[in-house]
Design a protein around this motif. Structure first.
Motif, PDB file in Angstrom:
ATOM      1  N   UNK A  36       3.526   2.591   5.389  1.00  0.00           N
ATOM      2  CA  UNK A  36       3.905   4.004   5.401  1.00  0.00           C
ATOM      3  C   UNK A  36       4.283   4.475   6.810  1.00  0.00           C
ATOM      4  N   UNK A  37       3.896   3.723   7.836  1.00  0.00           N
ATOM      5  CA  UNK A  37       4.265   4.038   9.221  1.00  0.00           C
ATOM      6  C   UNK A  37       5.084   2.910   9.837  1.00  0.00           C
ATOM      7  N   UNK A  38       5.861   2.215   9.007  1.00  0.00           N
ATOM      8  CA  UNK A  38       6.660   1.075   9.472  1.00  0.00           C
ATOM      9  C   UNK A  38       7.684   1.475  10.527  1.00  0.00           C
ATOM     10  N   UNK A  39       8.174   2.690  10.458  1.00  0.00           N
ATOM     11  CA  UNK A  39       9.143   3.183  11.435  1.00  0.00           C
ATOM     12  C   UNK A  39       8.557   3.154  12.856  1.00  0.00           C
ATOM     13  N   UNK A  40       7.221   3.219  12.936  1.00  0.00           N
ATOM     14  CA  UNK A  40       6.519   3.194  14.219  1.00  0.00           C
ATOM     15  C   UNK A  40       5.743   1.886  14.396  1.00  0.00           C
ATOM     16  N   UNK A  41       6.163   0.861  13.645  1.00  0.00           N
ATOM     17  CA  UNK A  41       5.547  -0.474  13.704  1.00  0.00           C
ATOM     18  C   UNK A  41       4.039  -0.379  13.466  1.00  0.00           C
ATOM     19  N   UNK A  42       3.623   0.361  12.462  1.00  0.00           N
ATOM     20  CA  UNK A  42       2.211   0.625  12.214  1.00  0.00           C
ATOM     21  C   UNK A  42       1.427  -0.590  11.755  1.00  0.00           C
ATOM     22  N   UNK A  43       0.310  -0.843  12.447  1.00  0.00           N
ATOM     23  CA  UNK A  43      -0.598  -1.939  12.096  1.00  0.00           C
ATOM     24  C   UNK A  43      -2.035  -1.531  12.362  1.00  0.00           C
ATOM     25  N   UNK A  44      -2.947  -2.260  11.731  1.00  0.00           N
ATOM     26  CA  UNK A  44      -4.374  -2.175  12.027  1.00  0.00           C
ATOM     27  C   UNK A  44      -4.866  -3.601  12.264  1.00  0.00           C
ATOM     28  N   UNK A  45      -5.802  -3.753  13.186  1.00  0.00           N
ATOM     29  CA  UNK A  45      -6.370  -5.072  13.480  1.00  0.00           C
ATOM     30  C   UNK A  45      -7.662  -4.881  14.254  1.00  0.00           C
ATOM     31  N   UNK A  46      -8.337  -5.970  14.525  1.00  0.00           N
ATOM     32  CA  UNK A  46      -9.573  -5.950  15.303  1.00  0.00           C
ATOM     33  C   UNK A  46      -9.354  -6.719  16.595  1.00  0.00           C
ATOM     34  N   UNK A  47      -9.828  -6.141  17.691  1.00  0.00           N
ATOM     35  CA  UNK A  47      -9.734  -6.759  19.006  1.00  0.00           C
ATOM     36  C   UNK A  47     -11.132  -6.712  19.616  1.00  0.00           C
ATOM     37  N   UNK A  48     -11.765  -7.888  19.770  1.00  0.00           N
ATOM     38  CA  UNK A  48     -13.142  -7.958  20.286  1.00  0.00           C
ATOM     39  C   UNK A  48     -14.074  -6.995  19.536  1.00  0.00           C
ATOM     40  N   UNK A  49     -14.059  -7.064  18.224  1.00  0.00           N
ATOM     41  CA  UNK A  49     -14.876  -6.252  17.321  1.00  0.00           C
ATOM     42  C   UNK A  49     -14.581  -4.755  17.364  1.00  0.00           C
ATOM     43  N   UNK A  50     -13.477  -4.349  17.986  1.00  0.00           N
ATOM     44  CA  UNK A  50     -13.058  -2.948  17.983  1.00  0.00           C
ATOM     45  C   UNK A  50     -11.925  -2.788  16.971  1.00  0.00           C
ATOM     46  N   UNK A  51     -12.054  -1.790  16.086  1.00  0.00           N
ATOM     47  CA  UNK A  51     -11.009  -1.525  15.086  1.00  0.00           C
ATOM     48  C   UNK A  51      -9.881  -0.739  15.753  1.00  0.00           C
ATOM     49  N   UNK A  52      -8.696  -1.331  15.742  1.00  0.00           N
ATOM     50  CA  UNK A  52      -7.548  -0.761  16.447  1.00  0.00           C
ATOM     51  C   UNK A  52      -6.459  -0.368  15.449  1.00  0.00           C
ATOM     52  N   UNK A  53      -5.889   0.807  15.653  1.00  0.00           N
ATOM     53  CA  UNK A  53      -4.664   1.215  14.963  1.00  0.00           C
ATOM     54  C   UNK A  53      -3.565   1.142  16.017  1.00  0.00           C
ATOM     55  N   UNK A  54      -2.427   0.564  15.665  1.00  0.00           N
ATOM     56  CA  UNK A  54      -1.318   0.385  16.606  1.00  0.00           C
ATOM     57  C   UNK A  54      -0.086   1.154  16.138  1.00  0.00           C
ATOM     58  N   UNK A  55       0.588   1.782  17.085  1.00  0.00           N
ATOM     59  CA  UNK A  55       1.885   2.404  16.843  1.00  0.00           C
ATOM     60  C   UNK A  55       2.770   2.165  18.055  1.00  0.00           C
ATOM     61  N   UNK A  56       4.075   2.052  17.803  1.00  0.00           N
ATOM     62  CA  UNK A  56       5.073   1.981  18.867  1.00  0.00           C
ATOM     63  C   UNK A  56       5.777   3.332  18.870  1.00  0.00           C
ATOM     64  N   UNK A  57       5.584   4.094  19.948  1.00  0.00           N
ATOM     65  CA  UNK A  57       6.140   5.450  20.020  1.00  0.00           C
ATOM     66  C   UNK A  57       7.646   5.389  20.239  1.00  0.00           C
TER      67      UNK A  57
END
Length: 195
Positions: A36-57
């Motif tokens: 739903x946020x593909x236009x902003x390269x939307x992803x979720x992942x874990x980095x060193x046990x931290x839950x991260x949401x990613x967007x490209x502005x």
């Protein structure tokens, strides 16, 4: 709809900016696409046990800063209206670049790159993420250090409120050098919520 190119770009960003600093990276299968946020390269992942949401502005040439969406579809299928994210993540990682911007005399500027790593508690305090006290926002603007007025190109000026926003946002900004490396000590402070 997700593209393999956006997944590859994110993987490269993580390898370049975080792997060299000793962070355990997610595998490609662990990058959960936010279609739903593909236009902003939307992803979720874990980095060193931290839950991260990613967007490209996205750079908007007629307004200062860059724009990104931060929403989801509600679980109730009868209501299809987008809603802001709540505190279901620990950090929002936003990639920004000055690519596509020109100076006041229409010269292409040197491309600058960076990342914002916003803790969710800061986004809650600023009313961006929804909570009991705030309905949150489905999108917002980020102002990296190179943001300036776009009044000569359009109607957007770098207002006082944008400058105030830029000041608090820059506490969470990580400049990428020419090799796309970031400042490890500042990243560690942000991830420890010490900023």
């Amino acid at each position: 709809m997700e593209t393999s190119n956006s997944r590859n770009e994110l993987t490269t960003l993580l390898q370049t900016s975080f792997a060299s600093l000793g962070y355990k990276l997610p595998s490609a299968d662990e990058l959960v696409s936010h279609d739903h946020n593909a236009q902003y390269h939307g992803y979720a992942f874990t980095l060193n046990q931290k839950r991260i949401i990613y967007r490209k502005a996205k750079v908007t040439p007629d307004r200062p800063g860059a724009f990104l969406a931060l929403w989801k579809r509600p679980a109730d299928c009868r209501n299809n209206k987008p809603i802001p994210l709540n505190d279901e993540f620990d950090y929002l990682l936003v990639e920004v670049t000055s690519e596509g911007l020109t100076s006041t005399n229409n010269q292409v500027t040197n491309i600058e790159r960076g990342l914002f790593m916003f803790p969710v508690n800061v986004l809650l305090k600023k009313g961006i993420v929804s909570s009991l006290n705030s309905k949150g926002k489905t999108a917002f603007r980020v102002f990296p250090p190179w943001s300036e007025s776009r009044a000569f190109k359009g109607t957007g000026t770098f207002s006082n409120s944008a400058k105030v926003t830029q000041r608090w946002q820059c506490d969470y900004f990580l400049k990428q050098d020419q090799n796309k490396l970031i400042d490890l000590s500042k990243l560690n402070k942000i991830l420890a919520n010490a900023v």
